[in-house]
Design a protein around this motif. Sequence first.
Motif, PDB file in Angstrom:
ATOM      1  N   ALA A   2      -0.685   4.438 115.903  1.00 49.93           N
ATOM      2  CA  ALA A   2       0.476   4.503 115.004  1.00 49.93           C
ATOM      3  C   ALA A   2       0.231   5.540 113.909  1.00 49.93           C
ATOM      4  O   ALA A   2      -0.910   5.814 113.542  1.00 49.93           O
ATOM      5  CB  ALA A   2       0.698   3.140 114.366  1.00 49.93           C
ATOM      6  N   GLU A  26       8.751  -6.718 116.568  1.00 46.95           N
ATOM      7  CA  GLU A  26       7.504  -7.262 117.126  1.00 46.95           C
ATOM      8  C   GLU A  26       6.340  -6.435 116.593  1.00 46.95           C
ATOM      9  O   GLU A  26       6.492  -5.241 116.331  1.00 46.95           O
ATOM     10  CB  GLU A  26       7.517  -7.101 118.660  1.00 46.95           C
ATOM     11  CG  GLU A  26       8.600  -7.879 119.380  1.00 46.95           C
ATOM     12  CD  GLU A  26       8.250  -9.349 119.476  1.00 46.95           C
ATOM     13  OE1 GLU A  26       7.085  -9.652 119.781  1.00 46.95           O
ATOM     14  OE2 GLU A  26       9.149 -10.184 119.230  1.00 46.95           O
ATOM     15  N   GLU A  27       5.193  -7.087 116.534  1.00 46.71           N
ATOM     16  CA  GLU A  27       3.974  -6.408 116.057  1.00 46.71           C
ATOM     17  C   GLU A  27       3.645  -5.127 116.817  1.00 46.71           C
ATOM     18  O   GLU A  27       3.101  -4.178 116.267  1.00 46.71           O
ATOM     19  CB  GLU A  27       2.804  -7.344 116.311  1.00 46.71           C
ATOM     20  CG  GLU A  27       2.188  -7.938 115.102  1.00 46.71           C
ATOM     21  CD  GLU A  27       1.345  -9.099 115.555  1.00 46.71           C
ATOM     22  OE1 GLU A  27       1.803 -10.229 115.309  1.00 46.71           O
ATOM     23  OE2 GLU A  27       0.296  -8.882 116.179  1.00 46.71           O
ATOM     24  N   SER A  28       3.988  -5.141 118.130  1.00 49.03           N
ATOM     25  CA  SER A  28       3.594  -4.004 118.972  1.00 49.03           C
ATOM     26  C   SER A  28       4.475  -2.761 118.743  1.00 49.03           C
ATOM     27  O   SER A  28       4.131  -1.663 119.167  1.00 49.03           O
ATOM     28  CB  SER A  28       3.677  -4.402 120.442  1.00 49.03           C
ATOM     29  OG  SER A  28       5.003  -4.863 120.686  1.00 49.03           O
ATOM     30  N   ASN A  29       5.598  -2.942 118.082  1.00 49.73           N
ATOM     31  CA  ASN A  29       6.490  -1.808 117.809  1.00 49.73           C
ATOM     32  C   ASN A  29       5.744  -0.754 116.969  1.00 49.73           C
ATOM     33  O   ASN A  29       5.062  -1.109 116.008  1.00 49.73           O
ATOM     34  CB  ASN A  29       7.707  -2.369 117.054  1.00 49.73           C
ATOM     35  CG  ASN A  29       8.651  -1.285 116.634  1.00 49.73           C
ATOM     36  OD1 ASN A  29       8.346  -0.528 115.715  1.00 49.73           O
ATOM     37  ND2 ASN A  29       9.786  -1.208 117.283  1.00 49.73           N
ATOM     38  N   PRO A  30       5.865   0.519 117.309  1.00 54.02           N
ATOM     39  CA  PRO A  30       5.101   1.551 116.578  1.00 54.02           C
ATOM     40  C   PRO A  30       5.373   1.558 115.067  1.00 54.02           C
ATOM     41  O   PRO A  30       4.461   1.774 114.267  1.00 54.02           O
ATOM     42  CB  PRO A  30       5.561   2.863 117.213  1.00 54.02           C
ATOM     43  CG  PRO A  30       6.104   2.483 118.546  1.00 54.02           C
ATOM     44  CD  PRO A  30       6.605   1.075 118.459  1.00 54.02           C
ATOM     45  N   GLN A  33       3.479  -1.288 113.648  1.00 52.92           N
ATOM     46  CA  GLN A  33       2.049  -0.921 113.659  1.00 52.92           C
ATOM     47  C   GLN A  33       1.705   0.007 112.489  1.00 52.92           C
ATOM     48  O   GLN A  33       0.646  -0.111 111.883  1.00 52.92           O
ATOM     49  CB  GLN A  33       1.704  -0.214 114.979  1.00 52.92           C
ATOM     50  CG  GLN A  33       1.444  -1.158 116.134  1.00 52.92           C
ATOM     51  CD  GLN A  33       0.218  -2.048 115.881  1.00 52.92           C
ATOM     52  OE1 GLN A  33      -0.816  -1.601 115.402  1.00 52.92           O
ATOM     53  NE2 GLN A  33       0.370  -3.339 116.173  1.00 52.92           N
ATOM     54  N   VAL A 160      -2.760 -10.010 110.463  1.00 51.05           N
ATOM     55  CA  VAL A 160      -2.706  -9.059 111.572  1.00 51.05           C
ATOM     56  C   VAL A 160      -3.512  -7.800 111.219  1.00 51.05           C
ATOM     57  O   VAL A 160      -4.275  -7.273 112.041  1.00 51.05           O
ATOM     58  CB  VAL A 160      -1.228  -8.717 111.898  1.00 51.05           C
ATOM     59  CG1 VAL A 160      -1.153  -7.642 112.954  1.00 51.05           C
ATOM     60  CG2 VAL A 160      -0.478  -9.958 112.360  1.00 51.05           C
ATOM     61  N   ARG A 166      -1.829 -14.053 113.662  1.00 52.30           N
ATOM     62  CA  ARG A 166      -0.801 -13.970 112.624  1.00 52.30           C
ATOM     63  C   ARG A 166      -0.748 -15.218 111.727  1.00 52.30           C
ATOM     64  O   ARG A 166      -0.472 -15.147 110.541  1.00 52.30           O
ATOM     65  CB  ARG A 166       0.541 -13.802 113.355  1.00 52.30           C
ATOM     66  CG  ARG A 166       1.652 -13.247 112.544  1.00 52.30           C
ATOM     67  CD  ARG A 166       2.890 -13.147 113.432  1.00 52.30           C
ATOM     68  NE  ARG A 166       4.013 -12.762 112.622  1.00 52.30           N
ATOM     69  CZ  ARG A 166       4.587 -11.559 112.672  1.00 52.30           C
ATOM     70  NH1 ARG A 166       4.172 -10.644 113.510  1.00 52.30           N
ATOM     71  NH2 ARG A 166       5.607 -11.286 111.877  1.00 52.30           N
TER      72      ARG A 166
END
Length: 322
Positions: A2, A26-30, A33, A160, A166
Amino acid sequence: MANTDAAMMTEGPVPIIDIKPFLTFEESNPAAQAVIQAWDKAFSTVGFAVIVGHGVPEEVVVDTYAKANDFFSLPMEDKMKSCLGKGYGVGGYLPPGLESVGSSKKGAPRKPSDIVENILVHYRESDVIPERPAGYKDSVYRYWEAVNKLLLQIMELSAVALGLPRSHFNESFASPSNVLRLAHYPDEKNPKPGQLRYGEHTDYTGFTILKVDQVPGLQVKLQDGSWADIPYIPGSFIVNAGDLLQVWTNDRWLSNLHRVQIPPCDLDGNTERTSIVFFTGPHNDTLVSCLPTCLAEGDRPHYEPIKAGEHLWQRINASNVT
Ligand SMILES: O=C(O)CCC(=O)C(=O)O
Ligand SMILES: [Fe+2]
């Protein structure tokens, strides 16, 4: 990887972070991040961040500011009706001259008292609720609830960012040890040399979520020993890490020294300052010790485990002018 800079708008050493992507995606979204990495970087370097995109309604802030200013502009005689006479920490109103936050560190030499008056809100039965201004309790309790919601979100962000699940801090923050401090720094046109509005100190527990007005003066001490101004960004909160976060993270995140200076005398007119300070921390019974993800290979915990409430009261007692 990221791009941390995408989440950070930085002019000086204190980063300005838009946390909305973390709250939205969501956490995985750039973009989320980028926030997570910016958060870790901010607390690993300056121990402070200015946050926007936090979701606390501006109207709640404006209302609490109005109540604070109405209370502090009452005659001293009226304000003293809310004073318990037990020093800083227990609650109620504290007139200027009774707190010396610069003396709050174990073994620190005694420093002059601060030029500040406070009223504390613990969000519990024993709170001292002044008769005036009308509506005070509803306003400050609404503020407490709104910013506590933000706190739970930033504890998730912190978990996180530290490589933990989380929900890691959920239990210790389910009934947190938070205090809302309304602080008013009266005008001081003829300060003694070296006098500060609020002496240099670190905050005692978890994050402090701070709302300030436009009157300058808040500064953080950087690793090179210089003092940096914290920028005033309308609509933002300033967040800084307290001592227990430094213990939890084994010095990865910094509880840095900060202070409030008397504004320069070339500022015309009224230089009174009002701040709304939300000190947050885990439940007093929480035993704070090095988090597993913060112990580098070959390193050891830098601190003995600390009971949150004991640490808090040791610092508060040292700050009281007796
Ligand atoms: O009033 C401010 O700007 C900062 C106050 C502060 O550092 C504190 O209450 O711990
Ligand atoms: Fe502070």
